[in-house]
Each structure stands twice: as structure tokens, then as C-alpha cells.
Design a protein around this motif. Structure first.
Motif, PDB file in Angstrom:
ATOM      1  N   GLN A  48       0.832  -1.204   0.000  1.00 38.59           N
ATOM      2  CA  GLN A  48       0.000   0.000   0.000  1.00 38.59           C
ATOM      3  C   GLN A  48       0.868   1.257   0.000  1.00 38.59           C
ATOM      4  O   GLN A  48       0.604   2.237   0.702  1.00 38.59           O
ATOM      5  CB  GLN A  48      -0.946   0.007   1.207  1.00 38.59           C
ATOM      6  N   SER A  51       0.938   5.768  -4.726  1.00 42.75           N
ATOM      7  CA  SER A  51      -0.016   6.873  -4.698  1.00 42.75           C
ATOM      8  C   SER A  51      -1.199   6.533  -5.604  1.00 42.75           C
ATOM      9  O   SER A  51      -1.003   6.187  -6.766  1.00 42.75           O
ATOM     10  CB  SER A  51       0.663   8.150  -5.194  1.00 42.75           C
ATOM     11  N   ASP A  62      -0.774  14.881   3.459  1.00 46.19           N
ATOM     12  CA  ASP A  62      -1.648  13.970   2.734  1.00 46.19           C
ATOM     13  C   ASP A  62      -0.893  13.053   1.782  1.00 46.19           C
ATOM     14  O   ASP A  62      -1.471  12.470   0.865  1.00 46.19           O
ATOM     15  CB  ASP A  62      -2.735  14.738   1.970  1.00 46.19           C
ATOM     16  N   GLU A  64       0.532   9.836   0.305  1.00 46.66           N
ATOM     17  CA  GLU A  64      -0.005   8.481   0.455  1.00 46.66           C
ATOM     18  C   GLU A  64       0.622   7.511  -0.543  1.00 46.66           C
ATOM     19  O   GLU A  64      -0.026   6.647  -1.091  1.00 46.66           O
ATOM     20  CB  GLU A  64      -1.523   8.488   0.299  1.00 46.66           C
ATOM     21  N   THR A 156       3.751  17.494   6.590  1.00 41.70           N
ATOM     22  CA  THR A 156       3.503  16.284   7.356  1.00 41.70           C
ATOM     23  C   THR A 156       3.760  16.501   8.850  1.00 41.70           C
ATOM     24  O   THR A 156       4.785  17.084   9.245  1.00 41.70           O
ATOM     25  CB  THR A 156       4.366  15.122   6.850  1.00 41.70           C
TER      26      THR A 156
END
Length: 281
Positions: A48, A51, A62, A64, A156
Motif C-alpha cells: 500500500q 499513490s 496527505d 499516500e 507532514t
């Protein structure tokens, strides 16, 4: 050589070392990344760590995952004194570099004044990312601008931004001229733990003094395998000299004297640069 994502920056480090040791007079360092198989996408998808929309949101709250890209970056390096003597265009100077390998990676994250990321521009170019980062910073120096890091929302919270003087480039900023050269650092972190850090500096200004003329005759010798080859060499030599008004006629004479000698030759003698150029004509 392969040190994963730090490959091309490690190549620049090794090239600079070879130049300093006199092992070579010029080096070409670069990196290429081609995603020829889906393995990277498959493995990072399982973790996971991809992006969802393919955007790299470096240092953003945000963030990812990564977005893979392909790329190639190539740099030509030589000693500054050689580049100046040969009339080559110097874009930047490698002030220093270092590489470490601790035998393992402590993860896929790091921490440095103004902080930006190339990934936000082109994605993660893996082995080519180091040279691409250097090219980005060289262009920033030349244009006097610090480019914004894209796709960056709130910084972050996993980093203490209040510690030290590190700020994210959330918008483009001017890079003004001051009393010292502009400097920047580019880092690349290999997934296996080989990390590279290169500090580059704005190239010193080129001084173009008029070539000194001592009144002593200077000899330029051009030779070739045929008459037409000699004519072509003379034409190209004249174009090169005319384009470089600061070149020393004695340096040209020395370089021409070191070249291979063929049966067809032309000799031009003059006591001034103007006489020598006229002779080539």
C-alpha cells in the motif's frame, strides 16, 4: 553500478573522485530508469505504498505513496581549470560529495534551509533521480529561482518543522545574488542503504581578458589525410577561434602541435591573433 535510487548521484561522486585523482580528464556520469516489468508496481501495491493518483506529495501531510516514473539524466564533468582552459561552458561546480553505506536501510524517509523534492515534478525516477535532481538545481541557480514543490498540502506532522531552520518550498521563491556563490545540496537515498549527498555551487564568472600578444611569431599547424580534409580543418579552426576572442594564440599553437601529423599540411604564422585568423582565411 546499482545502488538503487542513489545510483546516479553515486556515479557523480565516483566521477569527481577519479577527476581529482587524475585518473581521467573528463567523465560522463548519469543514470537511466526504465520500468520494463510490473514488479515495482506489484510489490509497492502489496505494501500500500503506491499513490492512488500517481502524484508524489513529498513532505505533505496527505502523502499516500510514491508515483513511479522513467527517466535518464547525464552530466559531463571535468576539472574546472581544464574546462576554463578549453573554453567549455561551466554550468555549476561540484563543491563536495560523500557516500555512505551502513549495510542496511533505516527506512524510506530522511530530514536538511529551503527543502524541495524532484519527485513532485516528474515522479520517482529511481536510478536516474540523482542526476535529474542535480540538473534541476543547476537550472534553478542559472535562473535565480527556487522552484516550488508541487502537490504539497499541509506539511507532514511526522516531522518537527520547528526544529532548526528547515522550511518547505510551498511556493516558488527568488534566489537573489549575494556576496557568495549560490549553493545547493542534492541527496539520494538508496533503498538498500547506500546514500549519496552532493553539494554544488554556482559557476564562477568567466573572465575574458584580451589575448596577450608578445610580438613573437606564433605557428599554427593543421594537417590532414587529403587537401579537402585540411581545408575543412582550417575552416573549423577559424570558426572556433573567432567565437572565442579571449583564447591565447600560444595555447592554440601548443594544442595543434600535439595532434597527429599527416601528409597534407598548412602552416599559418603570425605575431598577433588578427594575423593568424586572417591567415586561416
Amino acid at each position: 553500478m546499482d545502488t538503487a535510487c542513489s545510483s546516479s548521484l553515486v556515479a557523480v561522486h565516483l566521477a569527481a573522485q577519479s577527476l581529482r585523482r587524475g585518473e581521467c580528464s573528463m567523465a560522463v556520469a548519469g543514470g537511466v530508469a526504465v520500468n520494463a516489468t510490473p514488479s515495482l508496481f506489484v510489490e509497492f501495491s502489496r505494501q500500500q505504498a503506491l499513490s492512488p493518483d500517481g502524484r508524489c506529495r513529498s513532505f505533505s501531510a496527505d502523502a499516500e505513496g510514491t508515483g513511479w516514473s522513467e527517466g535518464m539524466g547525464v552530466l559531463v564533468l571535468e576539472r574546472l581549470s581544464d574546462a576554463r582552459r578549453l573554453g567549455h561552458n561551466v554550468l555549476a561546480v561540484v563543491r563536495g560529495s560523500a557516500v555512505n553505506q551502513d549495510g542496511a536501510s533505516n527506512g524510506l524517509t530522511a530530514r536538511p534551509l529551503w527543502l524541495g523534492s524532484l519527485k513532485s515534478n516528474i515522479g520517482h525516477a529511481q536510478a536516474a533521480s540523482g542526476t535529474a535532481g542535480l540538473i534541476k538545481m543547476i537550472m534553478a541557480m542559472r535562473h535565480g529561482a527556487l522552484p516550488a514543490t508541487l502537490h504539497l498540502g499541509s506539511p507532514t506532522p511526522k516531522v518537527d518543522w520547528s526544529a532548526g531552520r528547515v522550511e518547505l518550498l510551498t511556493e516558488a521563491r527568488e534566489w537573489p545574488e549575494v556576496e557568495r556563490p549560490r549553493r545547493a545540496a542534492v541527496s539520494a537515498f538508496g533503498i538498500g542503504g547506500t546514500n549519496a549527498h552532493v553539494i554544488i555551487e554556482q559557476a564562477p564568472p568567466v573572465e575574458s581578458p584580451a589575448a596577450t600578444e608578445s610580438g613573437v611569431p606564433v605557428v599554427w599547424v593543421v594537417s590532414g589525410r587529403s587537401r579537402s580534409a585540411v581545408s575543412d580543418q582550417v575552416r573549423r579552426l577559424r570558426e572556433w577561434v573567432v567565437a572565442r576572442p579571449g583564447v591565447d594564440p600560444v595555447d592554440v599553437a601548443w594544442s595543434l602541435s600535439r595532434r597527429a601529423r599527416f601528409d597534407h599540411r598548412v602552416v599559418v604564422v603570425g605575431v598577433s591573433r588578427a594575423e593568424l585568423v586572417a591567415g586561416l582565411g
